[in-house]
Design an enzyme around this catalytic site. Structure first.
Site, PDB file in Angstrom:
ATOM      1  N   CYS A  58      36.699  31.778  42.182  1.00 21.44           N
ATOM      2  CA  CYS A  58      37.667  30.770  42.613  1.00 21.44           C
ATOM      3  C   CYS A  58      37.655  29.665  41.574  1.00 21.44           C
ATOM      4  O   CYS A  58      36.688  28.912  41.470  1.00 21.44           O
ATOM      5  CB  CYS A  58      37.306  30.214  43.993  1.00 21.44           C
ATOM      6  SG  CYS A  58      38.409  28.890  44.549  1.00 21.44           S
TER       7      CYS A  58
ATOM      8  N   GLU B  57      44.291  32.822  42.791  1.00 25.08           N
ATOM      9  CA  GLU B  57      43.614  33.897  42.066  1.00 25.08           C
ATOM     10  C   GLU B  57      44.622  34.494  41.089  1.00 25.08           C
ATOM     11  O   GLU B  57      45.832  34.401  41.302  1.00 25.08           O
ATOM     12  CB  GLU B  57      43.087  34.979  43.017  1.00 25.08           C
ATOM     13  CG  GLU B  57      41.969  34.542  43.941  1.00 25.08           C
ATOM     14  CD  GLU B  57      40.649  34.252  43.229  1.00 25.08           C
ATOM     15  OE1 GLU B  57      40.583  34.418  41.991  1.00 25.08           O
ATOM     16  OE2 GLU B  57      39.690  33.851  43.923  1.00 25.08           O
TER      17      GLU B  57
END
Length: 222
Positions: A2, A103
């Site tokens: 992340c 993402e």
């Protein structure tokens, strides 16, 4: 991993939805939170106070803060093994406030251009990432409080884009993460969030630049 996330909602909404305590000064909607920036963290389940911390864990033994750039995430599977995270996993767990994350997918493999996707809850409610935090003091006596986001294997939705995702703790268990627990019980909390409660879609590559922070970053390009 992340590497970017969002906190787009007003402080008052976040506070009410997550039943938080005192909120930090200077709260503004953020659509592209990046490593080395301040992030909103809760480390006490009693007062539930939210405070700013540096994103990128800097252990107490580090020579300088540059190590934090390499430790924006901590893999859930190895928290007990890695010297950088072991002590924090035992004693300094935290919750990181967010309402979405990005993402990147590489359709052409590692050599191909990365395509960003944005993920959030279907109901657009805020949530908490599982995290760890640390104190660090420089040789000049300057203090830094830093944090990292724990990641796990991706759920079915995110796995179409990336093999890992941040650990989002369900509302009914996130305060348990901050309380004393046996390691095995803590690790059982670090599971992929239910994909049926999430949505995701492609967004503009403008999010690749940490200098850009605007509402249109989370708009679908499809």
């Amino acid at each position: 991993m992340c590497g970017r996330f969002t906190i787009t909602l007003p402080a008052s909404v976040i506070q009410e939805e997550l039943e938080l305590g005192e909120m930090p000064a200077g709260w503004e909607p953020r659509f592209n939170v990046a490593p080395s920036q301040p992030i909103p963290v809760v480390k006490d389940a009693e007062d539930r106070k939210v405070e700013w911390m540096y994103w990128g864990l800097v252990p107490s033994w580090a020579k300088d803060v540059s190590i934090g750039q390499k430790m924006i995430n901590a893999r859930s599977e190895t928290l007990s093994e890695k010297p950088s995270f072991r002590n924090a996993f035992q004693r300094r767990r935290c919750l990181i406030v967010a309402d979405g994350f990005y993402e990147w997918k590489r359709p052409g493999g590692k050599a191909g251009p990365a395509v960003p996707f944005y993920f959030q809850r279907k109901d657009k409610r805020p949530f908490m990432f599982a995290g760890l935090w640390e104190y660090w003091t420089s040789s000049q006596g300057d203090e830094l409080v830093s944090s990292t986001i724990i990641t796990c294997q991706a759920n079915a939705l995110v796995a179409e884009i990336h093999p890992r995702m941040p650990v989002i703790l369900p509302d009914e268990t996130h305060w348990e993460w901050l309380k004393p627990q046996p390691p095995d019980q803590l690790k059982r909390m670090l599971m992929p969030f239910d994909e049926k409660l999430m949505t995701g879609y492609e967004v503009s590559r403008k999010v690749n630049s940490a200098q850009i922070d605007a509402p249109n970053l989370i708009e679908s390009v499809r």
